[in-house]
Structure formats: structure tokens, C-alpha cells
Design a protein around this motif. Structure first.
Motif, short mmCIF file in Angstrom:
data_model
loop_
_atom_site.label_atom_id
_atom_site.label_comp_id
_atom_site.label_asym_id
_atom_site.label_seq_id
_atom_site.Cartn_x
_atom_site.Cartn_y
_atom_site.Cartn_z
N ALA A 23 18.20 47.04 54.22
CA ALA A 23 17.79 45.67 54.56
C ALA A 23 17.67 44.76 53.34
N LEU A 24 18.05 45.23 52.16
CA LEU A 24 17.93 44.39 50.97
C LEU A 24 18.71 43.10 51.14
N PRO A 25 18.17 41.99 50.69
CA PRO A 25 18.88 40.71 50.80
C PRO A 25 20.25 40.77 50.14
N ALA A 26 21.16 40.04 50.67
CA ALA A 26 22.53 40.05 50.17
C ALA A 26 22.60 39.63 48.71
N GLN A 27 21.71 38.69 48.31
CA GLN A 27 21.79 38.24 46.92
C GLN A 27 21.45 39.34 45.93
N ILE A 28 20.55 40.28 46.35
CA ILE A 28 20.23 41.40 45.46
C ILE A 28 21.45 42.29 45.30
N ARG A 29 22.11 42.56 46.41
CA ARG A 29 23.29 43.42 46.34
C ARG A 29 24.42 42.72 45.57
N ALA A 30 24.36 41.40 45.54
CA ALA A 30 25.40 40.66 44.83
C ALA A 30 25.19 40.67 43.32
N GLU A 31 23.98 41.05 42.90
CA GLU A 31 23.68 41.05 41.47
C GLU A 31 24.21 42.31 40.80
N ILE A 32 25.51 42.49 40.90
CA ILE A 32 26.13 43.71 40.36
C ILE A 32 25.93 43.84 38.85
N PRO A 33 26.11 42.79 38.06
CA PRO A 33 25.89 42.94 36.61
C PRO A 33 24.48 43.43 36.28
N ALA A 34 23.48 42.92 37.00
CA ALA A 34 22.10 43.33 36.74
C ALA A 34 21.90 44.80 37.09
N ALA A 38 20.96 47.75 34.39
CA ALA A 38 19.78 48.60 34.59
C ALA A 38 20.16 50.07 34.55
N VAL A 39 21.30 50.41 35.15
CA VAL A 39 21.77 51.79 35.12
C VAL A 39 22.05 52.21 33.68
N ALA A 40 22.74 51.35 32.95
CA ALA A 40 23.09 51.68 31.57
C ALA A 40 21.84 51.88 30.72
N GLU A 41 20.85 51.02 30.90
CA GLU A 41 19.61 51.14 30.12
C GLU A 41 18.83 52.39 30.50
N TYR A 58 29.80 52.42 36.61
CA TYR A 58 28.43 52.19 37.07
C TYR A 58 28.33 51.99 38.59
N ALA A 59 29.24 52.61 39.31
CA ALA A 59 29.17 52.55 40.77
C ALA A 59 28.02 53.43 41.26
N PRO A 60 27.25 52.99 42.25
CA PRO A 60 26.13 53.80 42.76
C PRO A 60 26.63 54.99 43.55
N ILE A 61 25.90 56.08 43.45
CA ILE A 61 26.21 57.24 44.30
C ILE A 61 25.03 57.57 45.23
N TRP A 62 23.87 56.98 44.95
CA TRP A 62 22.69 57.25 45.77
C TRP A 62 22.19 56.00 46.50
#
Length: 535
Positions: A23-34, A38-41, A58-62
Motif C-alpha cells: 500500500a505504499l504511496p506511488a511517489q515512494i516507489r517512484a523514488e528509485i534513486p533514494a 539507501a541500499v548502497a549505504e 540495486y534491484a530489490p529482491i525482498w
């Protein structure tokens, strides 16, 4: 939530966390660079995880919204929920923390942090359940076991290409022994929850014809352990004697049917202590989570036996004598491959034995140990009469000592070689009386066999129709002769105080060298709970 144990709780909270992610807002899912940042850090301090995400851009697997991502999350949380059943430290994987992070996601950066946290938990669990949580040699330096560790990044790479549930189910050892130990662990936990096996048995010796409170205590404990059917007898009758014999057989004791001091000591061991042995045995099985060979030789130091196994079935067994419980004589644990046998062997006295045992004798009497030949570094015979042995120490003793082939040779008439850095092998011995003893830790480290000829026949039967004839033809020559095995046979020298029968019954042996006590202490320090809390 301090610990999480009920799969129902996991499913409920996981379902809630999954709904939040979906249910996360679309804008959060759109923040791919962020998310990627975060994954890299979050992965920066773990090279394997960092390399994996860098290679996958940096594609999500979980934490993705797809069904496969949900399936991976569900499979991981379900696997982590079983950690305690494997004798692993459940708190190490912090399932409550993961679920809290999932539920608290409010931004793409939060999502990236959860992504890496789940990968870290996955890698920790994967290695723990597949190859153990301890480094064997760090617990006891006589455990020379080389654990078959898998590549950490490879876990992630393989996981994303596999069925999540199937991948995680395949991680623990799949040999029958591990499965039976898991069941035995659960049985002991339930026994402890019900109050154990009752009162301990007083006294030093009970035998047929005795009666009284001690016999009643023995009767009740044997019933609780499952060795005796329910009976109201108050005397040590034939039924109790048979039950004692069954107990003795299951604990590596002489089956005389008399509850003497040694038998009573083992009968009075608590289920909690037995459970520790089972949990240790499971960790040891994980250290050996590898192919052991369709045919292999299994030497269990605590059981004082050597076995030939074919397709996990017993083909041959003989009693053995192992290293005595002294710091430089305990038999080590390791695996190697048997390559050949030597018939009519010469005993080349190990230097440690020559300088520690024979040199002091030679200083007192140059003719001591007359059965041994003394040679110089060039192999020339040394005349004892011309040597002042008092001038030598353990460090500068310049001679070699050896015993020619004979019936009285310390190695007997045959030795079985799997060349290794520890100079350990299996062999015959003229000291046959030791095999009649209940505890058989008397050697300098090598493994002595009670039936070496039959052992040789079993090995040779794979390469000749007349193994006995081939062996004795060589034996009769009296000359040292090597017989090669056409196929090398894996040899596993193990140490198990808890083991199972093919029918699933638990058996126990004494902790001869105290190694399992050390392992349990290390597991306890790592957070392994004796009783898995099932909520």
C-alpha cells in the motif's frame, strides 16, 4: 516482542507488513534513486552484499511489490521461525526487528534499509543452518574438521534464481541422522516440559534379587525413558534386568544387566544434559554437510567403533581403541581418503614417542626396548653399546627407531593408510585384551581395530572375488607389502555423544575428551537456547 516462535504470529505480522509495503504511496516507489542510495549505504560494510546489489543494479529482491518479492519475504520469515528447532540462536536473526522495520516503512530510504537488513538476516541464517555457527578448531584444536563453507554472495545469486521455499528447505543437512536428531530434540524438549524422567536412582549398585526404594526409583526411571513397560514390581526382576540391558546397549555400556556405578551414573543424567548432546550433534552434522561417499568409513571416537557404510547402511563394524585422554594423545577429528593398506608393516616409531618414552629408558639401560632397531639419519644400524644416550635430550636425539614386521609389532599385521598431516591411521595390534573393556581410550592417537583382517576383507571385496585369499597370500610372505585400493574410500573420524538408530531412537555416549562440553558452552555463549520456546 522479545522472541518470536509461533508461526501463527509470524504469518499475522508478516501479512500486516506485506500489506503496508503493497500500500505504499506511488511517489515512494517512484523514488528509485533514494532507494538505491539507501541500499548502497546500508550494504557498504558487507562486501558480499554490496557486490551483489551493485551487480543487480540495486534491484530489490525482498521489498518489491511483485508476488515473487512477497514469496521471498514469506519464505525467509518462515525459515527464520524454525531456527530454534535447528538448535540455532533465534535472536541472532532478529525477526521482531525485521517485522518492525517492515511495518514502519515510510520512505524509499526506509525501504532500502529493510532490503539490506533482510539480506543480512538471510545470509547469516543460510550459512548457520547449512554449515554451523561455530568454527570447530576455535572450540578445540583437536577438531581438525574443514567446514565446507559456501560463497556468501553465491547464496544471494542462487536464491534469486530458485524457488524461495525450496532453496531454504535445501540448506540444512538432508542426511537421515540430522532429521532424526531434530525429532529427538523435540522429544526431549517435551519430556523436559512434562517434568523429566522423575527422581534419580540412589545407591552404587543394584542387581537381580534386590528390592526396596532404590529399585522402585530405577523402575520408574526406566519406564519414563521408555526401556520398561509399566509394572508395579518392587524387586529387581528379569524384566528390569532386560530393561537395564537395553539401556546399557543404547549408551555404549557393557550389557551385563547389572545397574552398577557406571550404569547408574548414565541413568541419572538429566534430559537437559541429553538435550545439550543432541544440539551439539546437530551442529557437528552441519560442519559435515557434504557428500560423504556412497561407501565410506566412519570412526566414532566416543563409540569406540569403526564402521564401513554403504549407501548409509552398515556393512561392517568392529570395536576400536582410540587415543587416550591426554593432551598429546587424543585422536583428532578430520576427514580424508583411504588409499591403501600395508601388510606386515614396519613400525616407524614417531619421534614424540621415541624421545618422550624410549629415550628415558635408554638413558637408564642402553639395551631397553630391545625389540626396536635404532638407525642413524642415513638408515644405518646403530650399536647401542657404542652410544651414550645420556648426552641426548628430546631436542637433539639424532636417531630413528623402528620395529620390524612380526606378530608382536605394535601395529600388528596390517595398517590402513589415508595419508594425512596428523599421522593418524587404522591398524591391527597385539594388545587384544583392551577390546574387551567398556571404555577404550588407550592409544597414542591412532585407531586400533579389533578385527583388522575382516576389515581388510570387506575393503578388498570390491576389487577381487577372493579377498581373503589375496590378503593371506601377501601376509604369509612376512614381508612389508602395500596393497592399493582400486578406489579411494573416504574416512570420517567423528565424535558424537548423541546419535540415532535407523529407527529413530536416540542413543548416547560419554564425552570421552570433554569436547562436546566445550561446544555446548560455545553454543550457549552464541545464544542457543536449551529449550526452544514455542510460545
Amino acid at each position: 516482542m522479545r522472541t518470536l516462535t509461533r508461526s501463527g504470529i509470524v504469518r499475522f505480522v508478516f501479512a500486516f507488513a506485506s500489506m503496508v509495503l503493497i500500500a505504499l504511496p506511488a511517489q515512494i516507489r517512484a523514488e528509485i534513486p533514494a532507494f538505491k542510495q539507501a541500499v548502497a549505504e546500508a550494504a557498504a560494510l558487507d562486501r558480499d552484499i554490496a557486490d551483489f546489489y551493485r551487480e543487480t543494479e540495486y534491484a530489490p529482491i525482498w521489498t518489491g511489490p511483485e508476488a515473487l518479492d512477497q514469496s521471498r519475504r514469506r519464505a525467509l520469515l518462515a525459515a527464520l521461525d524454525t531456527a530454534a528447532a535447528h538448535g540455532l540462536p533465534a535472536a541472532r536473526y532478529d525477526v521482531p526487528g525485521l517485522l518492525a522495520m517492515l511495518a514502519d516503512v515510510r520512505s524509499a530510504r526506509d525501504l532500502g534499509k529493510v532490503e539490506v537488513a533482510m539480506s543480512k538476516a538471510f545470509l547469516t541464517y543460510a550459512r548457520d543452518v547449512q554449515t554451523g555457527i561455530l568454527k570447530p578448531g576455535a572450540v578445540d584444536d583437536d577438531i581438525k574438521r574443514e567446514v565446507p563453507l559456501r560463497n556468501r554472495k553465491g547464496y544471494l545469486t542462487d536464491f534469486v534464481q530458485a524457488s524461495p521455499d525450496a532453496f531454504l528447505r535445501a540448506l540444512p543437512p538432508h542426511n537421515p541422522e540430522y532429521t532424526r536428531l531434530m525429532k529427538g530434540k523435540l522429544t526431549l524438549e517435551r519430556t523436559i516440559e512434562r517434568g523429566g524422567w522423575g527422581a534419580t536412582v540412589p545407591g552404587k549398585k543394584l542387581e537381580q534379587g534386590d528390592s526396596g526404594p532404590a529399585v522402585v526409583a530405577l523402575r520408574d526411571r526406566l519406564i519414563a525413558m521408555g526401556y520398561l513397560t509399566r509394572t508395579a514390581t518392587r524387586s529387581y526382576d528379569a524384566e528390569i534386568m532386560v530393561a537395564v540391558q537395553k539401556f546399557q546397549a543404547a549408551h555404549g555400556l557393557d550389557t551385563d544387566g547389572v545397574a552398577g556405578g557406571g550404569t547408574l551414573t548414565e541413568i541419572n543424567v538429566s534430559p537437559e544434559e541429553r538435550l545439550k548432546s543432541v544440539i551439539v550433534a546437530m551442529e557437528r552434522e552441519r560442519w559435515m554437510n557434504m557428500e560423504r561417499g556412497k561407501r565410506h568409513i566412519l570412526v566414532n571416537l566416543t563409540d569406540f567403533t569403526a564402521k564401513v557404510m554403504d549407501d548409509n547402511k552398515l556393512t561392517f563394524v568392529t570395536r576400536s581403541v582410540v587415543g587416550m585422554n591426554q593432551h598429546d594423545r587424543r585422536s583428532p577429528e578430520f576427514s580424508d581418503e583411504m588409499e591403501h593398506m600395508i601388510v606386515n608393516p614396519t613400525w616407524n616409531v614417531p619421534r614424540s614417542i621415541a624421545v618422550k618414552e624410549y629415550l628415558p629408558m635408554l638413558k637408564k639401560n642402553p639395551n631397553a626396548a630391545g625389540h626396536l632397531n635404532i638407525t642413524d639419519s642415513s638408515g644405518r644400524a646403530v650399536s647401542r653399546a657404542n652410544v651414550d644416550f645420556n648426552q641426548y635430550t628430546e631436542k637433539n636425539f639424532p636417531f630413528d627407531m623402528k620395529q620390524a614386521p612380526s606378530n608382536s609389532n605394535a601395529l600388528g599385521l596390517v595398517k590402513f593408510m589415508f595419508p594425512n598431516r596428523y599421522n593418524i591411521y587404522l591398524h591391527d595390534t597385539p594388545a587384544k585384551s583392551l577390546f574387551a573393556r567398556e571404555t577404550r581410550a588407550y592409544s597414542h592417537g591412532c585407531i586400533r581395530l579389533a578385527q583388522p583382517f575382516d576389515f581388510a576383507y570387506t575393503l578388498l571385496a570390491r576389487q577381487t572375488d577372493d579377498p581373503k585369499g589375496v590378503f593371506h597370500k601377501v601376509l604369509k610372505t612376512g614381508r612389508e607389502t602395500q596393497i592399493d585400493l582400486e578406489q579411494n574410500i573416504p574416512v570420517h573420524i567423528i565424535y558424537r555423544t548423541a546419535l540415532t538408530t535407523p529407527r529413530g531412537q536416540l542413543e548416547f555416549r560419554r564425552d570421552v575428551y570433554g569436547r562436546d562440553a566445550k561446544i555446548w558452552n560455545a553454543l550457549d555463549a552464541a545464544g542457543v537456547a536449551l529449550i526452544a520456546n514455542r510460545g
